[in-house]
Design a protein around this motif. Structure first.
Motif, PDB file in Angstrom:
ATOM      1  N   PHE A 228      -5.293  -2.452  36.213  1.00 29.18           N
ATOM      2  CA  PHE A 228      -5.224  -1.707  37.449  1.00 29.18           C
ATOM      3  C   PHE A 228      -6.530  -1.955  38.152  1.00 29.18           C
ATOM      4  CE2 PHE A 228      -5.383   1.448  40.380  1.00 29.18           C
ATOM      5  CZ  PHE A 228      -4.162   1.740  40.893  1.00 29.18           C
TER       6      PHE A 228
ATOM      7  N   ARG B  93       4.191  15.825  34.618  1.00 28.84           N
ATOM      8  CA  ARG B  93       2.921  16.098  33.990  1.00 28.84           C
ATOM      9  C   ARG B  93       2.926  15.848  32.615  1.00 28.84           C
ATOM     10  NH1 ARG B  93       0.885  13.666  36.259  1.00 28.84           N
ATOM     11  NH2 ARG B  93      -1.131  14.278  35.902  1.00 28.84           N
TER      12      ARG B  93
ATOM     13  N   TYR C 288      -8.944   2.319  38.109  1.00 24.78           N
ATOM     14  CA  TYR C 288      -8.180   3.508  38.692  1.00 24.78           C
ATOM     15  C   TYR C 288      -8.953   4.577  38.924  1.00 24.78           C
ATOM     16  CZ  TYR C 288      -4.687   7.387  38.164  1.00 24.78           C
ATOM     17  OH  TYR C 288      -3.894   8.352  38.313  1.00 24.78           O
TER      18      TYR C 288
ATOM     19  N   SER D  29       4.722   9.836  33.685  1.00 22.00           N
ATOM     20  CA  SER D  29       4.660   9.740  35.002  1.00 22.00           C
ATOM     21  C   SER D  29       5.399   8.608  35.808  1.00 22.00           C
ATOM     22  CB  SER D  29       3.129   9.658  35.705  1.00 22.00           C
ATOM     23  OG  SER D  29       2.671  10.972  35.460  1.00 22.00           O
ATOM     24  N   LYS D  30       5.103   7.195  35.287  1.00 23.84           N
ATOM     25  CA  LYS D  30       5.854   6.138  35.843  1.00 23.84           C
ATOM     26  C   LYS D  30       7.289   6.014  35.357  1.00 23.84           C
ATOM     27  CE  LYS D  30       1.984   4.658  38.038  1.00 23.84           C
ATOM     28  NZ  LYS D  30       1.946   5.268  39.163  1.00 23.84           N
TER      29      LYS D  30
ATOM     30  N   SER E 158       1.864   7.843  29.388  1.00 21.92           N
ATOM     31  CA  SER E 158       2.226   8.836  30.429  1.00 21.92           C
ATOM     32  C   SER E 158       3.804   8.728  30.948  1.00 21.92           C
ATOM     33  CB  SER E 158       1.408   8.638  31.938  1.00 21.92           C
ATOM     34  OG  SER E 158       1.835   9.448  32.736  1.00 21.92           O
TER      35      SER E 158
ATOM     36  N   ASP F 107      -5.503   2.981  28.761  1.00 24.81           N
ATOM     37  CA  ASP F 107      -4.454   3.349  29.658  1.00 24.81           C
ATOM     38  C   ASP F 107      -3.294   2.673  29.771  1.00 24.81           C
ATOM     39  OD1 ASP F 107      -3.160   4.616  31.761  1.00 24.81           O
ATOM     40  OD2 ASP F 107      -4.876   4.335  33.203  1.00 24.81           O
TER      41      ASP F 107
ATOM     42  N   GLY G 263      -0.307  14.855  31.274  1.00 21.81           N
ATOM     43  CA  GLY G 263      -0.415  13.505  31.971  1.00 21.81           C
ATOM     44  C   GLY G 263      -1.965  12.873  31.566  1.00 21.81           C
ATOM     45  N   THR G 264      -2.000  11.775  32.002  1.00 16.93           N
ATOM     46  CA  THR G 264      -3.277  10.693  31.607  1.00 16.93           C
ATOM     47  C   THR G 264      -4.416  11.585  32.047  1.00 16.93           C
ATOM     48  OG1 THR G 264      -1.892   8.880  32.111  1.00 16.93           O
ATOM     49  CG2 THR G 264      -4.202   8.583  31.905  1.00 16.93           C
ATOM     50  N   GLN G 265      -4.302  12.197  33.294  1.00 21.64           N
ATOM     51  CA  GLN G 265      -5.376  12.935  33.863  1.00 21.64           C
ATOM     52  C   GLN G 265      -6.125  13.969  32.745  1.00 21.64           C
ATOM     53  OE1 GLN G 265      -5.898  11.340  36.477  1.00 21.64           O
ATOM     54  NE2 GLN G 265      -7.918  12.426  37.013  1.00 21.64           N
TER      55      GLN G 265
ATOM     56  N   TYR H 210      -0.445   2.608  31.415  1.00 26.83           N
ATOM     57  CA  TYR H 210       0.427   3.289  32.600  1.00 26.83           C
ATOM     58  C   TYR H 210       1.589   2.768  32.938  1.00 26.83           C
ATOM     59  CZ  TYR H 210      -1.235   0.099  35.589  1.00 26.83           C
ATOM     60  OH  TYR H 210      -1.533  -1.199  36.071  1.00 26.83           O
TER      61      TYR H 210
ATOM     62  N   TYR I 113       0.743   3.342  46.741  1.00 25.65           N
ATOM     63  CA  TYR I 113       0.988   3.089  45.239  1.00 25.65           C
ATOM     64  C   TYR I 113       1.160   4.360  44.590  1.00 25.65           C
ATOM     65  CZ  TYR I 113      -0.518   2.690  40.510  1.00 25.65           C
ATOM     66  OH  TYR I 113      -0.533   2.884  39.262  1.00 25.65           O
TER      67      TYR I 113
END
Ligand SMILES: Cc1ncc(COP(=O)(O)O)c(C=O)c1O
Length: 484
Positions: free
Chosen positions: A262, A330, A216, A322-323, A320, A290, A190-192, A292, A127
């Motif tokens: 998630f 980032r 997550y 990212s996906k 984000s 989130d 990013g989400t982080q 995502y 994933y």
């Protein structure tokens, strides 16, 4: 005085380095006189000029003091702390003294699932691996070149480039039903980083926060490292079970994935969305939405975000790239309730002075030119084909052994192994890996122990033929572990 030269670079710098070491580790005491340059030159078999040049370097660094006529002396403040005995020095090197938060971060990192160390697998269904997309890559290169040609070299606006925030607002209105103004948006790495900023701004160590179960790991890791008291709430086929949310008013913050839970893939039903918002409003709890991968839905229109229903201003929406582009970028964004804007911008500014300006400008161009949404449409078609290849192959080759959780979105599926023990599932993962197929258990994403084992299978990175080949190998392993 014994000086060990390291043979690296010009001789005078080697001498200066060796002397500096001797001063710092206390062999040349503060205030003591250094050998005359002639003596040093003789001892080290170097020219006097080399010795003079070495002393000049140390004088410039302030480590020695040249008193004309009477030689060079080690500067008084050059004293290094007394050397500890060798054994305790070793122990200190092994276990540096960290803050409580530093220790928690280290523990979380040590326990994390090893990230991308599964190279060498023929088919990796991990994933999070991004979809390779040559068209996007060339559109991105173009946008990046143009952005670099016009970049402002001053520090960027810590809240994010205004043109990117404006593009994000238009995109969110078109695709996610969110009505936001550029001043509501904060660009993050990013989400982080959104989770980290939320932990900084909204929680003190020991404060309660809530996660879905399963959830997550990236979210859990951040809040664990901050020392939050984490609680969980179960999910079912309609997403988070809102009636099971804690009744007390102690929860400061909850992270939810309403568009595509998630990792189960459930979509939070409308009545539950309303219940969740009501719960948060009455307890003055913040909700981090989130979102995502809510963009990628197959067969149905993307659902409007929870944020679009938020009248009380309790939702911090997080998106984000990212996906939808790739994780190496980032970049992501938050849509913040008005009362939180300033505190989040302050936290972002303190953390990194703002996200990188060239990538932000390139992204604004990519979205503004329409290339981003064209890419989203193409990517959704590709992902749809991959998903149906994976589901079809599982049905054909492993239908009796796996049960896929109902989900028509995203870039992964959750396949339950109803007739297997956890030990057998682990053996399956290992056997498949030995045959070049990377498959992954869902257990690390769950707080409570699972009744049945399950597999989290990402399909974004593999074309249909590879997914089918991977499932054939997996299916071949199934009876072997069932009999073991
Ligand atoms: C649930 C979830 N949220 C967010 C993200 C994106 O995180 P980031 O934007 O930090 O790459 C991911 C990526 O795998 C995810 O699985």
């Amino acid at each position: 005085m014994f000086l060990q030269l390291d043979d690296k670079g010009p001789r005078y710098l080697q001498v200066a380095r060796a002397l500096k070491q001797a001063i710092l580790d206390g062999r040349c005491a503060p205030g003591s006189r250094l050998p005359a340059t002639r003596t040093l030159a003789r001892e080290l078999e170097i020219s006097r000029n080399t010795a003079l040049a070495a002393y000049a370097v140390l004088t410039e660094e302030g480590l020695i003091d040249g008193r004309s006529g009477s030689g060079c002396y080690v500067a008084a403040f050059a004293a290094a702390p007394k050397r500890p005995p060798a054994a305790s020095a070793q122990a200190t090197a092994r276990a540096p003294v960290l803050s409580r938060r530093g220790r928690r971060m280290q523990q979380v990192y040590d326990r994390a699932i090893p990230g991308r160390q599964h190279r060498g697998l023929r088919y990796n269904l991990q994933y999070g691996l991004p979809m390779t997309n040559p068209q996007l890559a060339s559109a991105w290169r173009r946008a990046l070149n143009q952005a670099a040609a016009h970049v402002q070299t001053d520090y960027p606006d810590p809240q994010g480039l205004p043109e990117l925030r404006a593009q994000i607002c238009e995109y969110l209105a078109r695709r996610r039903g969110i009505n936001a103004a550029p001043e509501d948006v904060l660009i993050v790495n990013g989400t982080q980083q959104a989770f980290s900023l939320a932990a900084d701004v909204l929680l003190d160590a020991g404060d309660r926060m809530l996660l879905e179960d399963p959830h997550y790991q990236g979210a859990r890791q951040v809040f664990q490292a901050r020392g939050a008291a984490i609680r969980t709430c179960r999910v079912d086929a309609d997403g988070l079970v809102a009636s099971a949310l804690p009744r007390d008013a102690q929860t400061r913050l909850a992270v939810v994935t309403p568009s595509h839970q998630f990792p189960t893939g459930a979509v939070l039903s409308l009545p539950r969305r309303m219940q969740l918002l009501d719960w948060a409003q009455h307890r003055r709890c913040w909700l981090i939405e989130d979102d995502y991968d809510g963009e990628f839905r197959y067969g149905t229109r993307p659902l409007a975000a929870l944020k679009s229903l938020d009248r009380a201003g309790r939702v911090l929406y997080v998106g984000s790239f990212s996906k939808v582009i790739f994780p190496a970028l980032r970049l992501g964004y938050m849509v913040l309730p008005p009362g939180l804007r300033e505190a989040f911008v302050a936290a972002k500014w303190l953390t990194d002075r703002g996200s990188t300006a060239i990538e932000q400008a390139a992204l604004a161009r990519l979205i503004g030119s329409g290339a981003f949404e064209r890419h989203l449409r193409r990517a959704a078609n590709t992902l749809r084909a991959r998903r149906s290849a994976l589901l079809g192959a599982l049905q054909r080759h492993a239908g009796g052994a796996v049960e896929v959780a109902d989900s028509s979105a995203g870039m992964h599926i959750l396949a339950w192994l109803r007739h297997m023990s956890h030990a057998q599932a682990q053996a399956l993962v290992e056997m498949a890996r030995a045959r070049g197929v990377g498959i992954y258990l869902v257990a690390p994403y769950c707080h409570k122990p699972l009744k049945h084992p399950g597999l989290l299978l990402g399909y974004a990175d593999l074309p249909p033929a590879d997914l089918q080949a991977a499932v054939r190998i997996l299916a071949d392993c199934l009876p072997r572990v069932s009999q073991a």
